[in-house]
Design a protein around this motif. Structure first.
Motif, short mmCIF file in Angstrom:
data_model
loop_
_atom_site.label_atom_id
_atom_site.label_comp_id
_atom_site.label_asym_id
_atom_site.label_seq_id
_atom_site.Cartn_x
_atom_site.Cartn_y
_atom_site.Cartn_z
N VAL A 74 -3.87 -30.73 0.80
CA VAL A 74 -3.29 -31.94 1.04
C VAL A 74 -3.10 -32.17 2.60
CG1 VAL A 74 -1.11 -33.17 0.86
CG2 VAL A 74 -2.10 -32.37 -1.23
N ALA A 75 -2.76 -31.07 3.04
CA ALA A 75 -2.35 -31.15 4.53
C ALA A 75 -3.65 -31.21 5.51
CB ALA A 75 -1.58 -29.99 5.02
N ALA A 76 -4.72 -30.59 4.92
CA ALA A 76 -5.85 -30.49 5.71
C ALA A 76 -6.59 -31.79 5.69
CB ALA A 76 -6.85 -29.54 5.17
N ASN A 77 -6.41 -32.69 4.69
CA ASN A 77 -7.10 -33.98 4.35
C ASN A 77 -6.19 -34.92 5.24
OD1 ASN A 77 -9.38 -33.75 2.60
ND2 ASN A 77 -8.15 -32.95 0.99
N LYS A 78 -5.25 -34.76 5.95
CA LYS A 78 -4.57 -35.55 6.99
C LYS A 78 -5.43 -35.79 8.41
CE LYS A 78 -1.54 -36.73 4.02
NZ LYS A 78 -1.54 -37.83 3.13
N VAL A 79 -6.16 -34.70 8.48
CA VAL A 79 -6.83 -34.54 9.82
C VAL A 79 -8.23 -35.50 9.51
CG1 VAL A 79 -8.01 -33.36 11.65
CG2 VAL A 79 -5.77 -32.44 10.30
N ASN A 80 -8.60 -36.73 10.40
CA ASN A 80 -9.63 -37.34 10.34
C ASN A 80 -10.97 -36.49 10.42
OD1 ASN A 80 -8.04 -39.89 9.97
ND2 ASN A 80 -8.71 -40.53 11.89
N GLY A 81 -11.91 -36.69 9.59
CA GLY A 81 -13.16 -35.87 9.58
C GLY A 81 -13.08 -34.66 8.74
N VAL A 82 -11.87 -34.40 8.13
CA VAL A 82 -11.89 -33.34 7.07
C VAL A 82 -11.79 -33.85 5.86
CG1 VAL A 82 -10.45 -31.60 6.27
CG2 VAL A 82 -10.31 -31.75 8.97
N ARG A 83 -13.04 -32.96 5.19
CA ARG A 83 -13.16 -33.47 3.74
C ARG A 83 -12.76 -31.98 2.88
NH1 ARG A 83 -16.25 -35.36 6.81
NH2 ARG A 83 -17.53 -33.85 6.75
N ALA A 84 -11.50 -31.71 2.50
CA ALA A 84 -11.10 -30.25 2.19
C ALA A 84 -10.58 -30.47 0.58
CB ALA A 84 -9.80 -29.93 2.70
N ALA A 85 -11.07 -29.54 -0.14
CA ALA A 85 -10.72 -29.78 -1.76
C ALA A 85 -10.33 -28.19 -2.09
CB ALA A 85 -11.86 -30.18 -2.29
N LEU A 86 -9.44 -28.08 -3.18
CA LEU A 86 -9.15 -26.75 -4.03
C LEU A 86 -10.36 -26.55 -4.86
CD1 LEU A 86 -7.38 -24.82 -5.17
CD2 LEU A 86 -6.32 -26.54 -6.43
N CYS A 87 -11.06 -25.51 -4.83
CA CYS A 87 -11.97 -25.23 -5.75
C CYS A 87 -11.76 -23.95 -6.49
CB CYS A 87 -13.31 -25.18 -5.03
SG CYS A 87 -14.20 -26.77 -4.35
N GLU A 88 -11.96 -23.98 -7.82
CA GLU A 88 -11.49 -22.81 -8.59
C GLU A 88 -12.85 -22.42 -9.49
OE1 GLU A 88 -8.28 -24.22 -10.47
OE2 GLU A 88 -7.05 -23.14 -9.31
N ASP A 89 -14.20 -23.03 -8.99
CA ASP A 89 -15.27 -22.71 -9.74
C ASP A 89 -16.44 -22.78 -8.74
OD1 ASP A 89 -17.01 -25.48 -10.39
OD2 ASP A 89 -14.54 -25.70 -10.49
N HIS A 90 -17.62 -22.06 -8.90
CA HIS A 90 -18.79 -22.04 -7.81
C HIS A 90 -19.43 -23.36 -7.85
CE1 HIS A 90 -20.82 -20.86 -11.66
NE2 HIS A 90 -21.86 -21.45 -11.14
N PHE A 91 -19.30 -24.05 -9.11
CA PHE A 91 -20.21 -25.44 -9.33
C PHE A 91 -19.31 -26.48 -8.14
CE2 PHE A 91 -20.55 -29.85 -10.77
CZ PHE A 91 -21.88 -29.84 -10.83
N SER A 92 -18.20 -26.46 -8.23
CA SER A 92 -17.50 -27.36 -7.55
C SER A 92 -17.40 -27.12 -5.84
CB SER A 92 -15.89 -27.66 -7.77
OG SER A 92 -15.79 -28.09 -9.21
#
Length: 156
Positions: A74-92
């Motif tokens: 959530v915090a990382a995505n507040k920075v313009n140009g960042v596309r962060a996601a929680l991933c719990e599997d190799h496909f995602s």
């Protein structure tokens, strides 16, 4: 590849292990902290410097860990140009890069083990953005949203 890593107390040990594995694989690792375990630290203090470094291309990609992975993403995505996601599997972890040009992968240090986090990290780093028209179109809309210029389209 130059990889930034960061974690609060909830992801401290996983970050240390991932940093070692990344270095073993030949990556240049930049540690944005925390560099000592502190049970009272706050994830934004480490997330934001890493996210800014990714957004400005000071590092190529980022690996971010907190207790659940949610707060850090959530915090990382507040920075313009960042596309962060929680991933719990190799496909995602892979598809997030291929389709969404994800540049920071987030993990929960208290919700997953190091073997899975490492598998996801490898898939994240090996993937490249497809550049497909539909994905580029969607990312352009995300960029407009970051700049406050996107009007909702609800014509369906």
């Amino acid at each position: 590849m130059k990889i930034g890593v960061a974690a609060d107390h909830g992801g401290f040990e996983m970050k240390r292990q991932l940093a070692k594995l990344l270095a073993t694989e030949g990556h240049e690792v930049v540690d944005f902290g925390n560099k000592v375990y502190d049970a009272d630290d706050d994830y934004p203090d480490f997330t934001i410097p890493l996210a800014r470094a990714v957004a400005t291309a000071d590092v190529t990609r980022g690996v971010l860990v907190c207790g659940s992975g949610v707060g850090a993403s959530v915090a990382a995505n507040k920075v313009n140009g960042v596309r962060a996601a929680l991933c719990e599997d190799h496909f995602s972890a892979r598809q997030g890069v291929e389709d969404d040009d994800m540049n920071i992968v987030c993990f929960g240090g208290r919700t997953m083990g190091i073997a899975l986090a490492w598998d996801c990290t490898k898939n994240f780093l090996e993937a490249t953005f497809s550049g497909a028209e539909r994905h580029s179109r969607r990312l352009a809309k995300v960029a407009q949203l970051e700049n406050g210029a996107m009007a909702p389209k609800n014509d369906r």
